[in-house]
Design a protein around this motif. Structure first.
Motif, short mmCIF file in Angstrom:
data_model
loop_
_atom_site.label_atom_id
_atom_site.label_comp_id
_atom_site.label_asym_id
_atom_site.label_seq_id
_atom_site.Cartn_x
_atom_site.Cartn_y
_atom_site.Cartn_z
N CYS A 118 0.85 -1.19 0.00
CA CYS A 118 0.00 0.00 0.00
C CYS A 118 0.88 1.24 0.00
O CYS A 118 2.03 1.20 0.47
CB CYS A 118 -0.89 -0.01 1.24
N PHE A 352 1.87 -5.90 8.70
CA PHE A 352 1.63 -4.48 8.96
C PHE A 352 2.75 -3.61 8.40
O PHE A 352 2.51 -2.53 7.84
CB PHE A 352 1.50 -4.24 10.47
N LEU A 356 0.89 -2.98 4.74
CA LEU A 356 0.15 -1.78 5.14
C LEU A 356 1.07 -0.60 5.40
O LEU A 356 0.60 0.52 5.59
CB LEU A 356 -0.69 -2.08 6.38
N PHE A 358 2.90 0.37 7.94
CA PHE A 358 2.94 1.05 9.23
C PHE A 358 4.38 1.17 9.68
O PHE A 358 5.19 0.25 9.47
CB PHE A 358 2.15 0.25 10.28
N GLN A 362 3.78 2.59 15.06
CA GLN A 362 2.40 2.19 14.77
C GLN A 362 2.25 0.67 14.83
O GLN A 362 1.25 0.16 15.36
CB GLN A 362 1.99 2.68 13.37
N ASN A 363 3.24 -0.03 14.31
CA ASN A 363 3.20 -1.48 14.26
C ASN A 363 3.03 -2.08 15.65
O ASN A 363 2.18 -2.95 15.89
CB ASN A 363 4.49 -2.01 13.62
N CYS A 423 -6.01 -1.94 0.67
CA CYS A 423 -5.25 -0.90 1.39
C CYS A 423 -6.13 -0.06 2.30
O CYS A 423 -5.74 1.05 2.69
CB CYS A 423 -4.53 -0.01 0.38
N ASP A 424 -7.30 -0.54 2.61
CA ASP A 424 -8.16 0.14 3.59
C ASP A 424 -7.62 -0.19 4.98
O ASP A 424 -8.00 -1.18 5.62
CB ASP A 424 -9.60 -0.34 3.44
N HIS A 425 -6.71 0.64 5.45
CA HIS A 425 -5.98 0.35 6.68
C HIS A 425 -6.92 0.13 7.87
O HIS A 425 -6.77 -0.84 8.62
CB HIS A 425 -5.01 1.49 7.01
N THR A 426 -7.87 1.01 8.03
CA THR A 426 -8.75 0.94 9.21
C THR A 426 -9.55 -0.35 9.24
O THR A 426 -9.60 -1.06 10.25
CB THR A 426 -9.71 2.15 9.22
N VAL A 429 -7.37 -3.48 9.89
CA VAL A 429 -6.99 -3.61 11.30
C VAL A 429 -8.18 -4.07 12.13
O VAL A 429 -8.04 -4.93 13.02
CB VAL A 429 -6.43 -2.27 11.82
#
Length: 534
Positions: A118, A352, A356, A358, A362-363, A423-426, A429
């Motif tokens: 992403c 992650f 993604l 991160f 963040q990870n 790639c929709d991170h939210t 997760v």
């Protein structure tokens, strides 16, 4: 028998019914299991003098322990609290490498190898770009991450058997202490050669192997049936809390360069585990009968509620175990459950960081969230199951199968969903959080159902199933490494999540077909001359 206060002393009156008496090994006294308390006795009637040894006058419950913090807490709960922190240490030393390796090894993108990730969200930062000490490819990383489990599989059964025969205190405590010493040596091993690091991780796995089987033996001695869906799972949530605290703390220490950066992940948690062991030496005990500070009220209650066979007069009924369908159901489900659990535990930080994108900070924090959800699930569901069981609304067989079905459906559905979030991170997760959260239904049910079928042999049974369930610990990382080698793409990770979901569904199906939660008859055979001929 009733107690009555007269002139500051306690006297006893017969209620016309002879109460059953049991022998208390720790005080060399005959005691009544149905009495509510036995404190401050200054007068004893003639009948009791005839049944109690004279030495019992020196065995009055000690009052000098009141200086200890929480001295009024039941000792089985005190033991569970210390076991909780033991599991915290155990998993902090297991999971620290999963996060630290992100800072230790250059990602494939830095090596100009195949990555379809992403887009990176660029933020203004004055920090210099990260530097890496090692350039191991994913297949080599898979070997390093899976090495722990090559050792872990070796000591499961023997750990449970030793705990049943000689007591679980030193097996459980020694397992964590030896692991802590080896953890302190990990940074040196990594810098010498990755093969030496693999060897150290194998040894840590061997040292950690007896921990869960010995804990199961401990619960069999300390925890009554009505609390077995609550207390053991609550203590073992130390594993989830260990993950929750370790992963963000490691990321913070590494980014701040504490103790040299990534080596701090091993120095800090190795030292904490050594300190825990000192406390365990004073607060851990093999059984209620050898605890010097347990109240007679609690001791009588536990002796009445827990069926216990003297370990020196007991054979391990291997043939009966081999012919037990319930054990096969537990084992198959445990293996499949652990494939999901260990694959996510060792590989989510890589997903992650690589897909993604991160950063390390963040990870660490995001990786902790799924295990926080699992912790909450275990506490809530465990309480609900114990209440349903106490009221006899559903049988233990129905309860355990319901937990397996609900947990598996939730976990598998969200695992499959992760691969399609792109790639929709939210949303990705959130799906990870819910997938691991639903694993909690199994953690406080099918994964501990050895206690339901044979509590006296729980250490051996957990050793058997945990040994088999260790295989996914090194197979999972190897599969991830093989699929993603020069192929760090969303499609590759989708395949990994789909494989995990399919394996989990198979385990649930086998468990529901084979498991019966009623106590096995061979659990109560307790004399040499009653060796099992089945």
């Amino acid at each position: 028998m009733r107690a009555r206060q007269l002139n500051g002393n306690l006297s006893y009156e017969s209620d016309g019914e002879q109460e059953p008496l049991i022998y208390n090994e720790s005080s060399s006294a005959v005691v009544n299991p149905s009495e509510d308390s036995m404190v401050g006795i200054n007068t004893i009637d003639d009948r009791e003098r005839e049944t109690e040894p004279l030495l019992d006058i020196n065995k009055v419950e000690p009052l000098s322990t009141s200086f200890l913090p929480c001295s009024n807490v039941p000792k089985r709960y005190t033991l569970a609290i210390w076991a909780f922190f033991g599991f915290f240490c155990l998993y902090s030393m297991r999971v620290n490498l999963s996060v630290a390796i992100v800072a230790m090894v250059a990602p494939q993108s830095a090596l100009n190898q195949s990555v379809q990730a992403c887009p990176v969200v660029h933020e203004n930062s004055t920090k210099p770009p990260p530097t890496y000490e090692f350039d191991w490819e994913p297949s080599k990383q898979g070997l390093v991450l899976g090495a722990f489990f090559y050792g872990y599989i070796v000591t499961q059964i023997i750990g449970g058997m030793l705990a049943e025969r000689f007591g679980a205190k030193w097996i459980f405590g020694g397992s964590i202490f030896i692991s802590s010493i080896l953890t302190l040596l990990t940074p040196v091993a990594a810098r010498v050669d990755y093969r030496l690091l693999i060897a150290i991780r194998v040894l840590i796995g061997m040292a950690s192997g007896p921990a869960f089987p010995s804990a199961a033996a401990l619960w069999g001695k300390w925890i009554p049936a009505a609390e077995r869906s609550t207390v053991p799972p609550a203590a073992q949530t130390g594993t989830s809390i260990g993950i929750i605290f370790t992963t963000p703390l490691v990321s913070i220490m590494v980014e701040d360069g504490f103790l040299g950066g990534w080596p701090s992940a091993f120095y800090v948690f190795g030292a904490i585990s050594c300190i825990w062991f000192i406390g365990w030496c004073f607060f851990g005990f093999n059984s209620p009968n050898v605890h010097p500070r347990i109240s007679k009220k609690e001791l009588n209650f536990l002796n009445k509620e827990i069926i216990s066979n003297p370990p020196k007069h007991r054979y391990t009924p291997w043939k009966a175990m081999a012919c037990c369908p319930s054990l096969y159901g537990i084992a198959i489900n445990h293996v499949c459950f652990n494939f999901i659990y260990y694959t996510l535990l060792t590989s989510l930080p890589t997903y992650f960081a690589t897909i993604l994108n991160f950063n390390l900070h963040q990870n660490g924090f995001i990786f902790a969230l799924p295990y926080a959800a699992q912790f909450i699930t275990i506490i809530i569901v465990g309480q609900m199951v114990d209440r349903i069981r106490a009221r006899k609304i559903l049988s233990i067989t129905v309860l355990r199968k319901a937990q397996a079905i609900i947990g598996t459906l939730g976990t598998c559905a969200f695992l499959v969903a992760i691969g399609y979030m792109g790639c929709d991170h939210t949303t990705a997760v959130i799906c990870c959080i819910l997938a691991v959260g639903f694993l909690g239904f199994q953690t406080c049910g099918p994964i501990i159902s050895h206690l339901d079928i044979a509590s006296n042999y729980a250490g051996t049974l957990v050793g058997i199933t945990n040994m088999l369930a260790t295989i996914p610990g090194f197979v999972g990382p190897y599969v991830v490494g093989a699929i993603t080698n020069n192929n760090q793409t969303i499609a590759a990770w989708r395949l990994i999540f789909n494989i995990s979901a399919g394996i989990g569904a198979f385990g649930c199906l086998a468990y529901c077909i084979l498991f019966n939660g009623e106590e096995q008859p061979w659990n109560r055979v307790d004399h040499k001359d009653e060796a099992i001929n089945t």
